[in-house]
Scaffold this motif. Structure first.
Motif, mmCIF file in Angstrom:
data_model
loop_
_atom_site.group_PDB
_atom_site.id
_atom_site.type_symbol
_atom_site.label_atom_id
_atom_site.label_comp_id
_atom_site.label_asym_id
_atom_site.label_seq_id
_atom_site.Cartn_x
_atom_site.Cartn_y
_atom_site.Cartn_z
ATOM 1 N N LYS A 1 0.838 -1.201 0.000
ATOM 2 C CA LYS A 1 0.000 0.000 0.000
ATOM 3 C C LYS A 1 0.871 1.249 0.000
ATOM 4 N N GLU A 2 0.372 2.311 -0.587
ATOM 5 C CA GLU A 2 1.206 3.502 -0.787
ATOM 6 C C GLU A 2 1.663 4.172 0.501
ATOM 7 N N ASN A 3 1.010 3.896 1.644
ATOM 8 C CA ASN A 3 1.458 4.488 2.903
ATOM 9 C C ASN A 3 2.497 3.632 3.617
ATOM 10 N N LEU A 4 2.953 2.565 2.981
ATOM 11 C CA LEU A 4 4.089 1.788 3.471
ATOM 12 C C LEU A 4 5.289 2.221 2.633
ATOM 13 N N GLY A 5 6.115 3.061 3.203
ATOM 14 C CA GLY A 5 7.123 3.789 2.450
ATOM 15 C C GLY A 5 8.122 2.911 1.717
ATOM 16 N N ARG A 6 8.412 3.325 0.482
ATOM 17 C CA ARG A 6 9.482 2.741 -0.314
ATOM 18 C C ARG A 6 10.451 3.860 -0.660
ATOM 19 N N ALA A 7 11.723 3.630 -0.436
ATOM 20 C CA ALA A 7 12.726 4.672 -0.640
ATOM 21 C C ALA A 7 12.602 5.271 -2.034
ATOM 22 N N GLY A 8 12.454 6.595 -2.087
ATOM 23 C CA GLY A 8 12.396 7.313 -3.352
ATOM 24 C C GLY A 8 11.026 7.402 -3.982
ATOM 25 N N VAL A 9 10.018 6.739 -3.400
ATOM 26 C CA VAL A 9 8.671 6.751 -3.975
ATOM 27 C C VAL A 9 7.792 7.703 -3.153
ATOM 28 N N PRO A 10 7.218 8.740 -3.757
ATOM 29 C CA PRO A 10 6.388 9.699 -3.023
ATOM 30 C C PRO A 10 5.203 9.019 -2.344
ATOM 31 N N MET A 11 4.803 9.568 -1.188
ATOM 32 C CA MET A 11 3.712 9.023 -0.383
ATOM 33 C C MET A 11 2.626 10.083 -0.199
ATOM 34 N N PRO A 12 1.665 10.157 -1.118
ATOM 35 C CA PRO A 12 0.636 11.207 -1.032
ATOM 36 C C PRO A 12 -0.573 10.846 -0.193
ATOM 37 N N ALA A 13 -0.632 9.619 0.332
ATOM 38 C CA ALA A 13 -1.763 9.184 1.155
ATOM 39 C C ALA A 13 -3.096 9.324 0.418
ATOM 40 N N GLY A 14 -3.082 9.110 -0.890
ATOM 41 C CA GLY A 14 -4.305 9.128 -1.682
ATOM 42 C C GLY A 14 -4.961 10.478 -1.830
ATOM 43 N N ASN A 15 -4.242 11.546 -1.492
ATOM 44 C CA ASN A 15 -4.861 12.858 -1.331
ATOM 45 C C ASN A 15 -4.229 13.880 -2.278
ATOM 46 N N ALA A 16 -5.044 14.476 -3.135
ATOM 47 C CA ALA A 16 -4.543 15.442 -4.106
ATOM 48 C C ALA A 16 -4.101 16.750 -3.461
ATOM 49 N N GLY A 17 -4.479 16.983 -2.213
ATOM 50 C CA GLY A 17 -4.082 18.210 -1.535
ATOM 51 C C GLY A 17 -2.756 18.123 -0.818
ATOM 52 N N VAL A 18 -2.198 16.940 -0.723
ATOM 53 C CA VAL A 18 -0.990 16.700 0.066
ATOM 54 C C VAL A 18 0.261 16.879 -0.783
ATOM 55 N N PRO B 1 3.498 15.247 -1.273
ATOM 56 C CA PRO B 1 3.942 13.924 -0.831
ATOM 57 C C PRO B 1 5.318 13.929 -0.165
ATOM 58 N N VAL B 2 5.407 13.181 0.919
ATOM 59 C CA VAL B 2 6.701 12.883 1.524
ATOM 60 C C VAL B 2 7.403 11.864 0.636
ATOM 61 N N VAL B 3 8.717 12.043 0.437
ATOM 62 C CA VAL B 3 9.505 11.074 -0.316
ATOM 63 C C VAL B 3 10.504 10.444 0.649
ATOM 64 N N PRO B 4 10.253 9.226 1.096
ATOM 65 C CA PRO B 4 11.134 8.623 2.099
ATOM 66 C C PRO B 4 12.511 8.310 1.532
ATOM 67 N N THR B 5 13.498 8.428 2.377
ATOM 68 C CA THR B 5 14.860 8.058 1.984
ATOM 69 C C THR B 5 15.191 6.629 2.379
ATOM 70 N N ARG B 6 14.360 6.062 3.257
ATOM 71 C CA ARG B 6 14.524 4.663 3.652
ATOM 72 C C ARG B 6 13.163 3.977 3.569
ATOM 73 N N SER B 7 13.151 2.733 3.158
ATOM 74 C CA SER B 7 11.904 1.990 3.062
ATOM 75 C C SER B 7 11.375 1.615 4.439
ATOM 76 N N SER B 8 10.074 1.391 4.504
ATOM 77 C CA SER B 8 9.416 0.993 5.743
ATOM 78 C C SER B 8 9.838 -0.422 6.131
ATOM 79 N N PRO B 9 9.609 -0.794 7.395
ATOM 80 C CA PRO B 9 9.969 -2.153 7.825
ATOM 81 C C PRO B 9 9.340 -3.241 6.959
#
Length: 476
Positions: free
Chosen positions: A84-101, A103-111
């Motif tokens: 799911k998009e809210n489980l961070g992958r390094a370098g992949v933006p995380m907009p939480a499904g929201n056009a107003g956000v 996006p955070v771009v994580p530098t490290r992937s989620s667990p």
């Protein structure tokens, strides 16, 4: 190797791993077939936020080489996976499904992502979700509408909407979603899947929050167990995680004996929408399967009150209102109108009210544990209603009825107990109906074993025939 869909994309993960070991299939062949399914169905289903088949191909080739050496990296080496998009992958933006956000771009992937990659899983990409994950549908201001592979006019459920569509539609066998009040199990019931909301802390997160978990959406209990064994490995970033436990083979070879198990049957959530007649009948029939095998099935009355449900809804609204207020006026206008109305309804709620909401949530936690303690398992509906229009943000459309559909699911998020979904029937017009199987906290294995047992004993009429295209690069 025979399989119902006539193609590798229809195989379970456990079947794929066996085929890799015997060299009947290779990870590269399987990825090609899954990519064909995605190409054919994705324009309609709309499951992916970020699809990266090039990176997946690189991972599949590396896996193929490891299998040639008989040195797999882990138990899911070469198996296609989505997250799911809210489980961070390094370098992949995380907009939480929201056009107003922004996006955070994580530098490290989620667990979760790190555990999948360490085990050789072939990550296809990140799946979509609705705005901030606060809708039980596939409607998003950013992504548009995600649709059911069973019937594109129907919802996938949410908020793990893309994961659910990918699982039911044949985008590989393993998919990871998140769940704070039903967001794994609701796609489960409305798509016929086998899913698990694990015990709180079982699967490490890098952003833990009250009630939030990550867990598998799959087409079988065996696959859910396999994926759990991988993503439950520890990670120091989650300060709420459970002590490390080697789950090993989550489902032992010896099948579960349900005779003598104490099983509660709950058919009244005590709050929210009334229970649909066909859902009631299907869940009752599933309980009869347990009873016929010797389980001691007893009724369990409601333990969540309308006030508890109202308070939980208000607590979440205020949380999302703070996120909404942090946006610029222009960005707020891009948020889904339903979510705008939902958060602005609590504009005047004060801090003391929020603390009362929190105390009410703790009462719900206590009530859930107390009500279910006498039982090894509790059977109930996942949701009181069946799948609704894909265009609707909630089961009732655009109206504001709070969280009237999560009276059966949310208690187990708050109590931290494991709760699974498994298909137990179909409506007269073909919509799937999910059975929720919950257990004592920490007994994820017991819940999965019970679901596995039920899959083996449910009727043919309750067993899904997955809507995966029949043609493809099948190889014997």
């Amino acid at each position: 190797m025979p399989h119902p869909s006539g193609r590798p994309a229809g195989l379970t993960a456990t079947e794929l791993v066996a085929a890799y070991a015997s060299r009947d299939l290779s990870p590269v062949e399987v990825l090609h077939d899954v990519a064909d399914v995605i190409e054919a169905r994705e324009p309609e289903l709309n499951a992916f936020w970020h699809l990266d088949l090039e990176a997946a191909a690189t991972a599949a080739r590396a896996s193929e080489e490891r299998w040639r050496r008989a040195e797999p990296a882990g138990p899911i080496d070469g198996v296609p996976v989505t997250v799911k998009e809210n489980l961070g992958r390094a370098g992949v933006p995380m907009p939480a499904g929201n056009a107003g956000v922004e996006p955070v771009v994580p530098t490290r992937s989620s667990p979760v992502v790190e555990r999948v990659e360490e085990s050789g899983g072939v990550i296809l990409g990140s799946t979509v979700m609705p705005d901030w994950g606060m809708l039980s549908s596939g409607v998003s201001s950013l992504h548009g509408i995600t649709r059911s592979p069973w019937d594109p006019t129907l919802t996938t459920g949410g908020s793990s909407s893309g994961a659910g569509a990918a699982a039911a539609g044949g985008y590989g066998p393993l998919h990871v979603g998140t769940d704070i009040g039903g967001s794994i199990r609701l796609p489960g019931t409305w798509l016929g899947l086998t899913t698990l909301k694990p015990s709180a802390g079982r699967v490490p997160l890098d952003t833990p929050y009250l009630g939030r978990v990550a867990g598998p959406l799959t087409r079988s209990a065996g696959d859910a167990a396999l994926l759990l064994s991988v993503i439950s490995r520890p990670d120091a970033r989650d300060w709420t995680s459970l002590p490390p436990v080697d789950l090993g083979t989550v489902l032992p070879a010896e099948p579960l004996d349900v005779s003598g198990l104490r099983v509660g049957l709950q058919l009244d959530a005590g709050c929210g929408l009334p229970l649909d007649r066909e859902v009631h009948a299907a869940v009752e029939a599933a309980a009869e399967v347990f009873a016929a095998a010797g389980a001691d099935v007893a009724p369990l009355g409601p333990f969540m009150t309308p006030q508890m449900l109202r308070d939980l809804d208000e607590f979440w609204r205020v949380r999302s209102l703070t996120d909404f207020d942090a946006l610029s006026p222009e960005a707020r206008d891009r948020v889904l109108p339903f979510i705008q109305r939902w958060v602005l309804a609590v504009r005047d709620v004060d801090g003391r009210s929020v603390l009362r909401d929190y105390a009410s949530i703790m009462q719900l936690q206590q009530a859930t544990v107390a009500a279910t303690e006498a039982f090894d398992l509790v059977l109930s509906p996942v949701a009181p209603v069946t799948a609704f229009s894909a265009e609707w943000p909630m089961p009732w459309g655009e109206d504001d009825k709070g969280m009237a559909h999560i009276g059966f699911t949310a208690p187990y998020n708050m109590s931290g107990q494991p709760a699974a979904s498994v298909n137990c029937g179909f409506t007269a017009d073909g919509r799937t109906i999910g059975l929720q199987v919950s257990g004592r906290r920490f007994d994820d294995v017991g819940v999965l074993r019970a679901v596995d047992w039920y899959e083996r004993h449910r009727s043919e009429a309750a067993t899904p025939r997955w809507p995966i295209p029949q043609t493809g690069a099948a190889r014997a």
